[in-house]
Each structure stands twice: as C-alpha cells, then as structure tokens.
Design a protein around this motif. Structure first.
Motif, short mmCIF file in Angstrom:
data_model
loop_
_atom_site.label_atom_id
_atom_site.label_comp_id
_atom_site.label_asym_id
_atom_site.label_seq_id
_atom_site.Cartn_x
_atom_site.Cartn_y
_atom_site.Cartn_z
N PHE A 202 0.85 -1.19 0.00
CA PHE A 202 0.00 0.00 0.00
C PHE A 202 0.89 1.24 0.00
O PHE A 202 1.80 1.36 0.81
CB PHE A 202 -0.90 0.03 1.24
CG PHE A 202 -1.89 -1.11 1.32
CD1 PHE A 202 -3.15 -0.98 0.76
CD2 PHE A 202 -1.55 -2.30 1.94
CE1 PHE A 202 -4.07 -2.02 0.84
CE2 PHE A 202 -2.46 -3.34 2.03
CZ PHE A 202 -3.72 -3.21 1.47
N VAL B 280 0.96 5.09 0.86
CA VAL B 280 0.21 6.04 1.67
C VAL B 280 0.69 7.45 1.40
O VAL B 280 1.86 7.66 1.05
CB VAL B 280 0.34 5.71 3.17
CG1 VAL B 280 -0.33 4.37 3.47
CG2 VAL B 280 1.80 5.69 3.60
N ILE C 196 -4.51 5.91 1.87
CA ILE C 196 -3.93 4.95 0.92
C ILE C 196 -4.27 5.41 -0.49
O ILE C 196 -5.44 5.52 -0.86
CB ILE C 196 -4.48 3.54 1.19
CG1 ILE C 196 -4.10 3.07 2.60
CG2 ILE C 196 -3.98 2.54 0.14
CD1 ILE C 196 -4.73 1.76 3.01
#
Length: 283
Positions: free
Chosen positions: A253, A255, A265
């Motif tokens: 992910f 961010v 995200i």
C-alpha cells in the motif's frame, strides 16, 4: 289398588282412568278434541323438523299432561317439507345470550396491546435500519463515505501511516466494509479489489474475511508504528515485510499525507504469493 268386579269373568280388573290416559272405545273423543290434538302434533313435528335442519337434537316434547291420540291417527308430512304450523301457534326466536361486560372489556384490552406491539415492532425496525443500514446494493464509494464522511473536512483517518494500513487488516478481520474501503482513495478501492481478484471493494472485503483464520493475529500482523523515521509524505508499506499471520497478505500500500495530518492509501500493488520470509525490522 285395582278393584275386582264380579261380572262372570273372575280375574278381570278395571284401572281408574287418569288425566293422561288415552281415549278408548268406551270413551270416544269428540271432534274438537281430535282437531286440537292434530294441530298440536303438527306443531311438534314442525319443531322437530326445524331443529333437525339446524343440526340440533330435538328437544323433549312439552306434552306432559296432554292426552295422546290413538296410534292410528298420525299426521304425515312428505317430501322433506316442514309441516305447517297449526293455527294458534307461533315460533318465538330464542334470545341470544350476550357476553359478560368483563369479557368484552378484556377483549378490547388484548386487541389494543396487540396493535401497540405491532406499532412498536415497526418503529423499532425502522430505527434499526436508519442507524444501521444494510450495505447491500451500495457502491464502494458510498460505503467509504458512510464510514466517516470526507477526510478533507473531518478527522476520520489515522495520523500514523502504518496504522492506516493496519486498520484495513483489522476491518477485513471484522468484515467491516466502510472501515476497510474508506481508508483508500476512491479510485484505489476498485483497483485494490481487482488486484485481489474481486469485482469491487465490498465483495473483496467479504471474501477476504472468509479466509481469515485468526482475527487477532491478522489484525496485529501489521504494526501501528515503527521506530524508524517516516521517509516522507508519500511512501509504500509492504505487507510481506512484516509477515502476515491469520489470513491472506494484502500486498503493498502506498500512503500519502493529506489535510489535518491524516494518512490516506493512494496506491496498491500485488506482492508475491506466498510472501518471501520477512526481513527482521524494529517496530
């Protein structure tokens, strides 16, 4: 006690005539008496017929003390038709008994309570659906928005980048669609679902939840923070780096820091399945 009469036939007896004794040949009935008896018998037959039509047993004839006619004089009626009511007689309908007042009052109270319970049940159902709406038929964007409004104006996201990713794992472990999808930017919700092999984010959360074997281990596999410095306002957090337990790894992910010090995200990519052995890191 019977008296004996010496008329040349010893043993013969004479019984006194009572008021209900039938007429004999020695005491013939006059025509008026015969006509009254015929009318009375017709009335009795009519009563029996009407009671038989209503499915009731015929009541005992009220003929106590009435002179009975000889059996040779019946009053026939044919064809299933009711006998004619003789003149001088009429049927009086039986008066229906009314229920006691306390029974009527109790019935009204019971009906009132039933109606009150029905109304309360409908109101409770409406309130439950209002405050806990069903997620069926809603898009991922709608679910994400219901999970906490808009992050641009409200403080709804985590202020830690690692906690932002960990909350996705925790929401999937609890099968909470808005909380899982709402941590991602709207375009990334669909991409995350497709990377995981599902039609949309809602379906992805439900199906990934089925694969969770330990909710606690799965939710705590991703740390809330690490001791190393945050490399910037945008960076990638790898699931394989921390070794996910209790369920499937969700990939990497990316961010990004957004208003009010929150982390969103903004990108997702797949990682090898299964993950390679994790590299030890300080948390």
């Amino acid at each position: 006690m019977a008296e004996q009469r010496d008329d040349g036939n010893p043993g013969s007896e004479i019984e006194p005539a009572g008021p209900n004794a039938p007429a004999t040949g020695s005491q013939p009935m006059d025509p008026d008496q015969l006509e009254q008896f015929r009318q009375f018998q017709q009335f009795q037959d009519y009563l029996k017929f009407t009671q038989a039509q209503q499915g009731n047993q015929p009541a005992p004839p009220p003929n106590a003390g009435v002179v009975q006619a000889p059996p040779s004089q019946p009053v026939p009626h044919q064809g299933g038709q009711p006998p004619m009511i003789p003149p001088g007689y009429q049927l009086v309908p039986a008066e229906r008994r009314r229920a006691p007042k306390w029974v009527t009052w109790l019935g009204k109270k019971v009906i009132a309570w039933v109606l009150a319970l029905v109304i309360l049940g409908l109101a409770g159902t409406w309130l439950y659906n209002h405050f806990f709406p069903n997620d069926s038929g809603k898009s991922s964007a709608q679910l994400a928005q219901e999970g906490g409004g808009k992050y641009q104006t409200n403080h709804i996201l985590s202020t830690s980048p690692y906690e932002a990713v960990r909350e996705v794992y925790d929401a999937i472990a609890q099968n909470l669609v808005p909380q899982a999808c709402g941590r991602m930017d709207e375009p990334i919700q669909q991409k995350f679902a497709q990377d995981m092999g599902y039609a949309d984010c809602q379906v992805a959360v439900h199906e990934l939840n089925r694969k969770v074997t330990s909710k606690n281990k799965y939710a705590e596999s991703m740390p809330s923070y690490v001791s190393e410095p945050i490399p910037g306002d945008r960076f990638t957090i790898s699931s394989c780096r921390f070794g996910i337990e209790g369920g499937p790894a969700l990939g990497a992910f990316t961010v990004a820091k957004v208003p009010k010090g929150q982390w969103l995200i903004v990108e997702h990519t797949n990682e090898p399945t299964p993950c390679p052995p994790p590299v030890p890191t300080s948390r």
